[in-house]
Scaffold this active site. Structure first.
Site, PDB file in Angstrom:
ATOM      1  N   CYS A 190       0.849  -1.198   0.000  1.00 45.20           N
ATOM      2  CA  CYS A 190       0.000   0.000   0.000  1.00 45.20           C
ATOM      3  C   CYS A 190       0.884   1.248   0.000  1.00 45.20           C
ATOM      4  CB  CYS A 190      -0.907  -0.031   1.227  1.00 45.20           C
ATOM      5  SG  CYS A 190      -2.103   1.309   1.213  1.00 45.20           S
ATOM      6  N   ASP A 191       1.014   1.853  -1.180  1.00 51.27           N
ATOM      7  CA  ASP A 191       1.881   3.024  -1.339  1.00 51.27           C
ATOM      8  C   ASP A 191       1.586   4.167  -0.373  1.00 51.27           C
ATOM      9  OD1 ASP A 191       3.300   1.984  -3.388  1.00 51.27           O
ATOM     10  OD2 ASP A 191       2.212   3.044  -4.969  1.00 51.27           O
TER      11      ASP A 191
END
Ligand code: CEZ
Length: 789
Positions: free
Chosen positions: A472-473
């Site tokens: 999850c950036d």
């Protein structure tokens, strides 16, 4: 309103039912997203992405945007048609005039996008395809008179290029090349940038096969006081032949024509970026040189290119729409990701490896290349970079300048898919260097180092540190102070260790295999101890020591990813699994798939990060983020829960019953559908329209290995289908290690599965000894009424 034909071509019969719907075309040099109403977002590589027609500037403007907003002056490709007698006009495909049309048909074929429009007794056929070997849009337009009487018409191609530069922009007609040319200079200030920029293709041209009667290069003069709905210039008999001198340029031509009843006329245009006059002349020569033969050649070479993206299997099930989507469109989307790396020069390492994983089912040699390229950029410490550089000038940009902790995880995942498909264990012995060392070590050692890196990148408790993000950036503030840990990454590391252990065992590295199996087991125990929170797994522990993603949170109570990966890595025992599956059903599920988290955040949470600032229900903040949904589906197949998995596979594709809500054609899987199902029900299920997503490779893998259960292994092809309850059987083609199997699966009153290869009953559930170059017929008899969950 929407339909597939037998070849899988997708039709839309209204310009207003789904205003954002469209499709995309790409080659190795460019990408164009074309919407059904005529708006376009296009970019080309030089070698970094750039635009040759654009709207107002946005920070990070070369990304393809989710839910791309369109507005009257948005870039697009339009054709105004005017009746010379009455002065009445309309525009095709629909924008900018939005005149009522007698009929409208938007057609997306794998290699082209087209329209057939009827209005005012005239038919317009428009088709867009690309050149195979350069950035160039190839347009063909045919105008037909449908009425009894002769018609005197004007056709005006209107291709706006937008505000190009505050330093220099202009437009004029180049008669020798029959092209409207819009020049500009990419603005800059540093001396060095001059040398970096001087090779840029800063001009945009619209080349025509026939000389126009008149033209206009000044966008604002064309539009006048009438606006784009009724451009003032259309009231004149002829356009002004106006040059744009530091005015916003546009490519506008006028063709006057007389058509008898039933008569038609065709034009061809090329819309492309060019560097200078020499390149413009060469372009004209290339496409229109010998009577347009080059144009035809390029179009047919492009068709061949798209057709080359053939998957390792086709499915023929009782669900024809599903088959058409998978066989024609899913494979195409996967090919786009894997062949041109989403047109970036520094793909995120996890994207590069997952897109490469998908290529194992199309062109496995490409997967091999991906693994080798990525590992050559590994550090000697085992750490993987945030992005993989694809050419010498490429640099890590944007998100790749933010340290993420998960990249090593994707190596054994990609490798396993490749080895299952090819059995090429020799790859493990190939020696490669590192980004920071010339030492040449075997691929197996690179993997070993990567797994060791994951092992050491943990805190005192043995939990995986998240740094400024994992898969999850935008989860960038959980661990930016160096302490926060990720439950997903801990579970994903355990899964990576388990896969690597399997690969080691299959390659005869038994001691290593046992070591990594033990490490996986220990991580699972740690994850269960620290992250299991009542009914499901939490998402992590922040720098400040706060366990989040639990029932104690008001927002972001439950995240999908840790649950899915706990099923994959084996951390979740049956009791935990059924508890968290119930929680997913209760808190995350929607009719169009599971949300990535819920409830969506409505304000910034400073120990989680940027994710919580995204609009509720979009992207990572609680949308049905298909990449995450896909991990869940893969985990369900992994656990033998095929019935549930198939329902979710179907939910990922716009269906006949809900296309209007989703607003998207079933020609790709978008990166998300709006979530926040209970918070913002009105927007829920709306497609992002963004076709860049790691979902495609996993989806195809699930169809081949999960649903059809035709998975490679060292001995050959493992057969363990998980057909949905309501399918009596399925036919499929499976290409595997050079052999081609025609497969027929039927449910019968049996206790156990039976396999027949060319009529001969096989023992067990594996088809071994398949010879490359041979065709086989495989019959799979399945016990009826088996409940796959
Ligand atoms: O980008 C994707 C990334 O390409 O988001 C995924 C991640 O796993 C992929 O590698 C989940 O975070 O906010 C951001 O910076 C995100 O990076 C997004 O831009 C996201 C986009 O939706 C693009 O597909």
């Amino acid at each position: 309103m929407i339909a597939y034909n037998d070849q899988g071509h997708c039709f839309l019969h209204s310009p207003t039912a789904m205003p954002l719907a469209g499709g995309f075309l790409w080659n190795a040099h460019m990408l164009v997203q074309m919407n059904c109403r005529g708006y376009a977002v296009a970019q080309f590589m030089q070698p970094e992405p750039a635009k040759y027609a654009g709207g107002p500037m946005l920070e990070a403007k070369t990304f393809m945007q989710p839910e791309q907003p369109y507005y009257a002056h948005h870039p697009g490709r339009f054709f105004y048609v005017k009746d010379e007698h009455s002065g009445a006009f309309f525009s095709a495909p629909y924008e900018p005039v939005r005149a009522p049309l007698a009929s409208f048909r938007f057609v997306h074929q794998p290699h082209c996008i087209g329209w057939q429009i009827r209005a005012h007794g005239i038919e317009l056929q428009m088709e867009l395809t690309l050149a195979d070997d350069r950035a160039a849009e190839l347009w063909t337009v045919t105008v037909t008179n449908l009425q009894e009487q002769e018609r005197h018409l004007s056709l005006y191609p209107y291709f706006p290029v937008g505000y190009r530069s505050w330093m220099n922009q202009s437009g004029y007609f180049d008669a020798s090349n029959q092209a409207l040319v819009c020049r500009s200079v990419t603005p800059y200030q540093k001396v060095q940038d001059y040398f970096n920029h001087r090779h840029l293709r800063d001009w945009t041209c619209l080349l025509a096969d026939t000389p126009p009667q008149a033209w206009e290069a000044r966008q604002q003069v064309f539009e006048g006081e009438g606006g784009l709905h009724a451009p003032s210039a259309l009231q004149q008999q002829l356009l002004d032949n106006g040059e744009a001198n530091y005015e916003v340029p546009a490519a506008i031509l006028q063709y006057r024509l007389t058509l008898k009843s039933g008569q038609n006329r065709r034009w061809r245009f090329v819309f492309a970026p060019v560097r200078d006059d020499a390149e413009l002349a060469a372009l004209r020569d290339h496409f229109f040189g010998s009577g347009g033969a080059g144009f035809d050649r390029a179009a047919s070479a492009y068709r061949d290119y798209i057709q080359n993206g053939r998957g390792c299997g086709e499915i023929h099930s009782p669900d024809e729409d599903f088959d058409k989507f998978v066989n024609h469109w899913l494979v195409r989307q996967l090919y786009y990701h894997g062949d041109v790396n989403r047109l970036t020069t520094d793909p995120q390492t996890r994207n590069y490896l997952q897109d490469g994983m998908g290529m194992a089912y199309l062109q496995p040699s490409r997967t091999r290349q991906v693994i080798v390229t990525a590992l050559r950029q590994q550090k000697r410490s085992g750490e993987m970079p945030d992005g993989v550089l694809l050419n010498e000038q490429a640099e890590l940009k944007y998100i790749n300048q933010v340290p993420h902790a998960d990249h090593c995880v994707w190596l054994p995942i990609c490798l396993q898919a490749y080895l299952d498909e090819t059995d090429d264990y020799a790859l493990l012995e190939e020696c490669l260097g590192f980004a920071d060392s010339n030492e040449q070590l075997p691929v197996a050692t690179h993997l070993q180092l990567a797994m060791q890196w994951l092992l050491q990148a943990r805190d005192d408790r043995g939990l995986s540190l998240i740094r400024q993000g994992d898969w999850c950036d935008p989860m960038n503030m959980v661990g930016y102070q160096g302490k926060g840990v990720s439950a997903w990454l801990t579970l994903a590391s355990a899964y990576a260790f388990a896969l690597w252990a399997q690969i080691c065992a299959a390659g005869g590295r038994n001691q290593q295999s046992q070591y990594w199996q033990e490490q996986a087991g220990q991580l699972n125990q740690l994850a269960n101890h620290w992250f299991w929170a009542d009914e499901w797994y939490a998402r992590g522990i922040t720098d400040g020591g706060r366990l989040f993603g639990t029932a104690r949170d008001n927002e972001g109570q439950i995240y999908l990813n840790p649950q899915s990966w706990a099923m994959l890595c084996g951390a979740a025992d049956p009791k935990r699994q059924s508890s968290m599956l119930a929680a997913i059903e209760d808190k995350l599920m929607t009719p169009f798939g599971p949300m990535m988290l819920a409830p969506a955040y409505t304000s910034m949470v400073e120990d989680i990060g940027r994710l919580t600032q995204k609009f509720p229900g979009t992207a990572e903040n609680g949308s049905v983020y298909n990449h995450a949904a896909m991990f869940f589906v893969y985990a369900l197949y992994h656990q033998g829960l095929g019935e549930r998995a198939f329902t979710l596979l179907k939910a990922m594709v716009p269906g006949l019953d809900d296309w209007q809500q989703r607003g998207q054609l079933p020609v790709f899987i978008p990166n998300y559908y709006r979530g926040a199902y209970h918070q913002l029900p009105h927007q829920a299920s709306r497609s992002s329209q963004l076709f860049n997503t790691g979902t495609a490779g996993w989806y195809y893998r699930c169809v081949i290995e999960g649903l059809l259960g035709l998975k490679g292994c060292s001995q050959g092809l493992q057969v363990s289908p998980q057909l949905p309850e309501h399918w009596p059987g399925v036919r499929a083609v499976r290409r595997f290690r050079g052999a081609e199997l025609e497969v027929e699966m039927r449910k019968e009153a049996l206790l156990n599965q039976q396999l027949y290869l060319d009529g001969v009953r096989l023992e067990g559930d594996c088809v071994g000894h398949l010879e490359s170059g041979r065709r086989y017929r495989l019959v799979v008899l399945l016990p009826m009424g088996e409940d796959h969950g």
